[in-house]
Enzyme design. Sequence first.
Site, short mmCIF file in Angstrom:
data_model
loop_
_atom_site.label_atom_id
_atom_site.label_comp_id
_atom_site.label_asym_id
_atom_site.label_seq_id
_atom_site.Cartn_x
_atom_site.Cartn_y
_atom_site.Cartn_z
N LYS A 146 -32.57 21.82 -3.53
CA LYS A 146 -31.91 22.32 -2.17
C LYS A 146 -32.01 21.22 -1.23
O LYS A 146 -32.81 20.08 -1.50
CB LYS A 146 -32.84 23.48 -1.68
CG LYS A 146 -32.20 24.93 -2.63
CD LYS A 146 -32.58 26.01 -1.94
CE LYS A 146 -32.01 27.32 -2.61
NZ LYS A 146 -32.55 28.54 -2.21
N ARG A 177 -36.53 30.04 -10.32
CA ARG A 177 -35.07 29.49 -10.60
C ARG A 177 -34.62 27.81 -10.41
O ARG A 177 -34.70 27.36 -9.57
CB ARG A 177 -34.31 30.56 -9.57
CG ARG A 177 -32.75 30.25 -9.89
CD ARG A 177 -31.73 31.27 -8.79
NE ARG A 177 -30.60 31.35 -9.17
CZ ARG A 177 -29.58 30.24 -8.49
NH1 ARG A 177 -30.05 29.39 -7.96
NH2 ARG A 177 -28.38 30.67 -8.76
#
Length: 269
Positions: free
Chosen positions: A206, A241
């Site tokens: 991210k 994840r």
Amino acid sequence: MGILNLTPDSFSDGGRFNAPDAALQRVHEMLDNGTDILDIGGESTRPGAAEVSVEEEITRTVPVIDAIRTSGLQVPISIDTRKAPVATAALAAGAQVVNDISGLQFDPGLAQVAADTGAPMILMHSQGLPETMQDDPRYDHVLLDVYDALETAIQQAEAAGMQRDQIMVDPGIGFGKRDPHNLALLSRVSLFHALGCPILLGVSRKGMIGRLAGVEPPEARGPASAAVGLWAISQGIQMLRVHDIEVHRQMISLWSAASGTGSEGETGA
């Protein structure tokens, strides 16, 4: 949890695995590297992403799920969707878990789909829609605000007939949150154990990772993502994840050996 994006516009690997053959090859690679569960999504929810129609999302995901099951692979599959019709189609094709990044804000009917089918559900916190969620996110107290929102989502799922032990929560790093919000959530992430549900954390590749580590290309953010993942595991987080399965597998294996928390050869991501 290994990420399999079936979208042309995901921030990290959009367009690489859209076709069933390419997706199936990628699934075999992910399993070889230690993936325990696949998270398959047909709609990008990166900041600024536009909504995809139900029909398009089903067209992207169901043939791949069907190809995985037709090939004989029994790996657990999570369908990453905000929409009840997409979840219904994916579960019918062989998925077993519903992963809702909106925490039942986008389509409350998702809870009934999970309850009726017996599928476990992941409820993630987000503020706003992907199109605008990073424009001006605000919180009175981000940790408590996210906690309260997840508690409300859990209660909503229970009202539809789900049991709390069928639910996993995700604080939603990067979804309607700026870096100070994200860091506040990470620093006290163990608070969410008080919800009585397992916790999933998704920080892989991210933007926050890139900014803090000084790494621009998303595909080069695996080691820094794993560093945050190890911090989360040390706080009792049960699932990560991730995109970079092998990097996380190696780091978790070494961390487990050094900390005495796992047996030799034990892996997971």
